[in-house]
Design a protein around this motif. Structure first.
Motif, PDB file in Angstrom:
ATOM      1  N   ASN A 264       0.860  -1.183   0.000  1.00 32.55           N
ATOM      2  CA  ASN A 264       0.000   0.000   0.000  1.00 32.55           C
ATOM      3  C   ASN A 264       0.890   1.225   0.000  1.00 32.55           C
ATOM      4  O   ASN A 264       2.037   1.164   0.411  1.00 32.55           O
ATOM      5  N   GLY A 265       0.382   2.340  -0.495  1.00 32.37           N
ATOM      6  CA  GLY A 265       1.200   3.536  -0.597  1.00 32.37           C
ATOM      7  C   GLY A 265       2.246   3.386  -1.686  1.00 32.37           C
ATOM      8  O   GLY A 265       2.148   2.559  -2.586  1.00 32.37           O
ATOM      9  N   VAL A 266       3.283   4.234  -1.622  1.00 26.60           N
ATOM     10  CA  VAL A 266       4.361   4.176  -2.607  1.00 26.60           C
ATOM     11  C   VAL A 266       5.703   4.183  -1.890  1.00 26.60           C
ATOM     12  O   VAL A 266       5.767   4.245  -0.666  1.00 26.60           O
ATOM     13  N   HIS A 267       6.774   4.094  -2.680  1.00 26.02           N
ATOM     14  CA  HIS A 267       8.176   4.219  -2.267  1.00 26.02           C
ATOM     15  C   HIS A 267       8.859   2.906  -1.937  1.00 26.02           C
ATOM     16  O   HIS A 267      10.060   2.891  -1.730  1.00 26.02           O
ATOM     17  N   GLY A 268       8.166   1.766  -1.867  1.00 26.97           N
ATOM     18  CA  GLY A 268       8.867   0.501  -1.710  1.00 26.97           C
ATOM     19  C   GLY A 268       9.610   0.175  -2.993  1.00 26.97           C
ATOM     20  O   GLY A 268       8.989  -0.097  -4.018  1.00 26.97           O
ATOM     21  N   ALA A 269      10.952   0.203  -2.961  1.00 29.80           N
ATOM     22  CA  ALA A 269      11.715   0.107  -4.210  1.00 29.80           C
ATOM     23  C   ALA A 269      12.834  -0.919  -4.150  1.00 29.80           C
ATOM     24  O   ALA A 269      13.683  -0.950  -5.027  1.00 29.80           O
ATOM     25  N   MET A 270      12.884  -1.763  -3.140  1.00 30.39           N
ATOM     26  CA  MET A 270      13.970  -2.718  -3.005  1.00 30.39           C
ATOM     27  C   MET A 270      13.959  -3.735  -4.149  1.00 30.39           C
ATOM     28  O   MET A 270      12.914  -4.254  -4.528  1.00 30.39           O
ATOM     29  N   THR A 271      15.137  -4.032  -4.696  1.00 28.89           N
ATOM     30  CA  THR A 271      15.211  -4.919  -5.843  1.00 28.89           C
ATOM     31  C   THR A 271      14.806  -6.354  -5.516  1.00 28.89           C
ATOM     32  O   THR A 271      14.470  -7.118  -6.427  1.00 28.89           O
TER      33      THR A 271
ATOM     34  N   THR B 129       7.547  10.628   7.229  1.00 28.59           N
ATOM     35  CA  THR B 129       7.504  12.040   6.859  1.00 28.59           C
ATOM     36  C   THR B 129       6.769  12.285   5.548  1.00 28.59           C
ATOM     37  O   THR B 129       6.134  13.318   5.375  1.00 28.59           O
ATOM     38  N   CYS B 130       6.866  11.368   4.607  1.00 30.76           N
ATOM     39  CA  CYS B 130       6.296  11.545   3.272  1.00 30.76           C
ATOM     40  C   CYS B 130       4.804  11.226   3.296  1.00 30.76           C
ATOM     41  O   CYS B 130       4.390  10.173   3.792  1.00 30.76           O
ATOM     42  N   GLU B 131       3.984  12.113   2.714  1.00 31.72           N
ATOM     43  CA  GLU B 131       2.532  11.959   2.826  1.00 31.72           C
ATOM     44  C   GLU B 131       1.983  10.765   2.056  1.00 31.72           C
ATOM     45  O   GLU B 131       0.912  10.258   2.393  1.00 31.72           O
ATOM     46  N   CYS B 132       2.691  10.314   1.023  1.00 34.19           N
ATOM     47  CA  CYS B 132       2.130   9.254   0.183  1.00 34.19           C
ATOM     48  C   CYS B 132       2.577   7.861   0.589  1.00 34.19           C
ATOM     49  O   CYS B 132       2.190   6.878  -0.050  1.00 34.19           O
ATOM     50  N   VAL B 133       3.397   7.742   1.620  1.00 27.93           N
ATOM     51  CA  VAL B 133       3.735   6.406   2.102  1.00 27.93           C
ATOM     52  C   VAL B 133       2.665   5.949   3.085  1.00 27.93           C
ATOM     53  O   VAL B 133       1.963   6.753   3.701  1.00 27.93           O
ATOM     54  N   SER B 134       2.554   4.642   3.234  1.00 33.43           N
ATOM     55  CA  SER B 134       1.614   4.110   4.212  1.00 33.43           C
ATOM     56  C   SER B 134       2.137   4.358   5.619  1.00 33.43           C
ATOM     57  O   SER B 134       3.321   4.648   5.832  1.00 33.43           O
ATOM     58  N   TYR B 135       1.242   4.229   6.589  1.00 34.88           N
ATOM     59  CA  TYR B 135       1.694   4.312   7.976  1.00 34.88           C
ATOM     60  C   TYR B 135       2.537   3.095   8.333  1.00 34.88           C
ATOM     61  O   TYR B 135       3.628   3.207   8.900  1.00 34.88           O
ATOM     62  N   LEU B 136       2.065   1.904   7.974  1.00 32.49           N
ATOM     63  CA  LEU B 136       2.711   0.685   8.438  1.00 32.49           C
ATOM     64  C   LEU B 136       3.956   0.317   7.642  1.00 32.49           C
ATOM     65  O   LEU B 136       4.842  -0.359   8.173  1.00 32.49           O
TER      66      LEU B 136
ATOM     67  N   PRO C  75       6.434  16.032  -6.745  1.00 31.53           N
ATOM     68  CA  PRO C  75       6.955  15.078  -7.720  1.00 31.53           C
ATOM     69  C   PRO C  75       7.389  13.738  -7.136  1.00 31.53           C
ATOM     70  O   PRO C  75       7.125  12.698  -7.754  1.00 31.53           O
ATOM     71  N   PRO C  76       8.048  13.684  -5.967  1.00 32.63           N
ATOM     72  CA  PRO C  76       8.466  12.375  -5.456  1.00 32.63           C
ATOM     73  C   PRO C  76       7.310  11.439  -5.093  1.00 32.63           C
ATOM     74  O   PRO C  76       7.549  10.243  -4.878  1.00 32.63           O
ATOM     75  N   CYS C  77       6.100  11.954  -5.028  1.00 34.85           N
ATOM     76  CA  CYS C  77       4.953  11.110  -4.701  1.00 34.85           C
ATOM     77  C   CYS C  77       4.210  10.608  -5.936  1.00 34.85           C
ATOM     78  O   CYS C  77       3.179   9.935  -5.803  1.00 34.85           O
ATOM     79  N   GLN C  78       4.720  10.921  -7.128  1.00 33.21           N
ATOM     80  CA  GLN C  78       4.010  10.529  -8.332  1.00 33.21           C
ATOM     81  C   GLN C  78       4.607   9.247  -8.919  1.00 33.21           C
ATOM     82  O   GLN C  78       5.810   9.021  -8.847  1.00 33.21           O
ATOM     83  N   LYS C  79       3.743   8.424  -9.494  1.00 35.31           N
ATOM     84  CA  LYS C  79       4.187   7.229 -10.209  1.00 35.31           C
ATOM     85  C   LYS C  79       4.364   7.617 -11.672  1.00 35.31           C
ATOM     86  O   LYS C  79       3.408   7.630 -12.444  1.00 35.31           O
ATOM     87  N   ALA C  80       5.604   7.916 -12.029  1.00 32.21           N
ATOM     88  CA  ALA C  80       5.889   8.513 -13.328  1.00 32.21           C
ATOM     89  C   ALA C  80       6.594   7.559 -14.281  1.00 32.21           C
ATOM     90  O   ALA C  80       7.194   7.992 -15.267  1.00 32.21           O
ATOM     91  N   GLY C  81       6.564   6.261 -13.984  1.00 28.91           N
ATOM     92  CA  GLY C  81       7.187   5.288 -14.869  1.00 28.91           C
ATOM     93  C   GLY C  81       8.696   5.273 -14.802  1.00 28.91           C
ATOM     94  O   GLY C  81       9.360   4.856 -15.754  1.00 28.91           O
TER      95      GLY C  81
END
Length: 499
Positions: free
Chosen positions: A99-106, A160-167, A337-343
């Motif tokens: 849920n949310g965004v920013h999970g980017a681990m390979t 801190t980032c608004e678009c990440v999930s709480y958990l 911009p860091p909260c957008q899914k821009a491909g």
């Protein structure tokens, strides 16, 4: 077609395809159909490849090594999550909750089939009658938690980032604006509902042996469907920031001053900085965007800002507002911009530090500038992040009491290399670049251990880098993994069972 028709067709197709090669793992199709009919709530949804809903649900913030599930389930209740895990187990399919965004681990890319569980409908926030705790659903974004609590005069530590999930951040420890007062996000946990690898729902708290592992390595052990956390009365509604911009020629002066004047931060002061391109200011090289944030004031105390103004910034912009303004001020609000899914691909290469090595800062800046500087660079929107939070609340918690191990570190540093995907060979070049930048900082630290924040991790690190070098920590995590997830169902994000 009614969504249950989609669900039932999916169940039949999934078992026909997945169970054919391993029939011992699945019951009959008729039994599966009946199970779904009686167990999924009416508001649950299932999305299949080829549908617009599936494409939206599986589009990630970072396209590098993204997981490729066969199906997305959107549960509407905590029981839906349990049933979905149970169903996936019947067909021997791996599971990934998100849920949310920013999970980017390979390591997420290791999921090349399976069931993705999108937790967005579990979005409730309920404050207890005594006002001392709140129960937060597994799919709630950090901003929703903040806004709901603030409306009742309450607050807690969130990412801190608004678009990440709480958990999401919380299960890896979780840094936040208020950690100087109260500790990490995970330090606020009181109890939680969790679905384990066998599909069973449990309520756990500090009496469970799993509690230690959940607070720092929690993605390894199950799906948290709701959590009860400590909340606090708001003490100060005023916040202020001074945003200073320096040219790259000021690297040594800025970070020497940071060591002198912003180390061991007081509980009410936060210092972030970014290296990033701002073509209107410098068309060829990144600038230093330097934030000094203070709670409980309308103007940041000059004792913190004057040493940096004396260096000679290109500009300085003071602002005042409330807690709600922090994300926008620092460029991480929902519409930033860091909260957008821009491909784009967005790998990070984090390292914790105790202080800045000014010589290493210069070397890292020059190397970073050679990669990202100028309009022709494929990395022109990349940033180098430096985060310094007050640590009083973090260090008030015994380091041995949680899987989060790095409570003595002061700084969280990470290059974020943003680029348009261009194939595996190019990805490999980026990996070398990112690790080279991190290694400059690491060598400058003169430390034998590389401490890396798991929530920012690239994915090539080892469990000791994420969860601590002590053998007892690694052994304890392995024992918990063997007890609660022996088949490795939850092993795609910061896996403790990677050698």
């Amino acid at each position: 077609m009614h969504q249950f028709g989609v669900v039932l067709l999916f169940a039949w197709a999934l078992c026909a395809a997945s169970c054919k090669s391993s029939p011992a793992n699945c019951e009959s199709s008729n039994e599966l159909l009946q199970d779904l009919r009686t167990s999924l709530s009416s508001a649950a949804a299932v999305y299949l490849p080829g549908s617009g809903e599936f494409e939206v649900a599986t589009t990630r913030w970072s396209k590098l090594d993204a997981p490729t599930p066969n199906v997305v389930v959107v549960p509407a209740t905590e029981d839906d999550v349990a049933h979905t895990v149970h169903q996936a187990n019947k067909c021997g399919l791996p599971i990934l909750a998100f849920n949310g965004v920013h999970g980017a681990m390979t390591t997420l890319g290791r999921m090349d089939r399976g069931v993705a569980i999108q937790l967005g409908q579990l979005s409730n926030v309920t404050i207890s009658r005594d006002g001392e705790t709140a129960t937060i659903g597994g799919g709630v974004l950090s901003k929703v938690v903040t806004d709901t609590l603030l409306a009742s005069g309450k607050q807690t530590v969130t990412g801190t980032c608004e678009c990440v999930s709480y958990l999401g951040p919380a299960l890896g420890g979780g840094h936040g604006w208020l950690q100087g007062h109260y500790g990490l996000v995970a330090d606020q946990f009181v109890s939680m509902n969790i679905v384990l690898a066998d599909g069973a729902r449990h309520t756990i708290d500090s009496t469970s042996d799993l509690w230690w592992g959940i607070k720092g390595a929690g993605q390894n052990f199950g799906i948290v469907t709701s959590v009860t956390v400590k909340v606090y009365d708001i003490k100060d509604r005023d916040w202020a920031i001074d945003t200073l911009i320096f040219g790259g020629d000021k690297v040594e002066a800025v970070y020497e001053a940071a060591n002198q004047h912003l180390s061991n931060l007081p509980v009410d002061v936060i210092n972030w900085s970014y290296w990033l391109n701002m073509p209107d200011i410098d068309a060829d090289k990144p600038v230093i965007l330097f934030y000094i944030i203070q709670e409980g004031v309308t103007v940041v105390d000059p004792v913190y800002t004057n040493p940096f103004r004396d260096i000679g910034p290109i500009s300085s912009e003071p602002q005042s507002g409330s807690y709600r303004d922090l994300a926008a001020w620092t460029g991480i609000a929902l519409d930033s911009p860091p909260c957008q899914k821009a491909g784009l691909a967005n790998p990070r290469f984090p390292i914790y530090l105790r202080e800045y090595n000014v010589t290493a800062q210069r070397e890292a800046y020059d190397s970073f500038a050679s990669y990202v500087g100028g309009a022709d660079s494929p990395f022109t929107t990349s940033i180098f992040m430096f985060e310094a939070y007050p640590q009083q609340g973090v260090r008030a918690v015994d380091s041995n009491s949680t899987a989060f191990a790095f409570r003595d570190d002061n700084l969280l540093v990470s290059p974020l290399l943003t680029y348009k995907p261009a194939g595996e060979e190019f990805d490999g070049q980026v990996e070398l670049m990112g690790n080279q930048l991190r290694d400059i900082i690491y060598q400058g630290s003169s430390r034998k251990e590389l401490h890396a924040y798991v929530n920012y991790a690239y994915g090539d690190e080892k469990p000791k880098n994420w969860y601590g070098y002590e053998q007892w920590r690694q052994s304890r995590l392995q024992d918990l993994k063997q007890k609660y997830d022996p088949k490795g169902k939850f092993s795609f994000f910061g896996p403790v069972d990677v050698k």
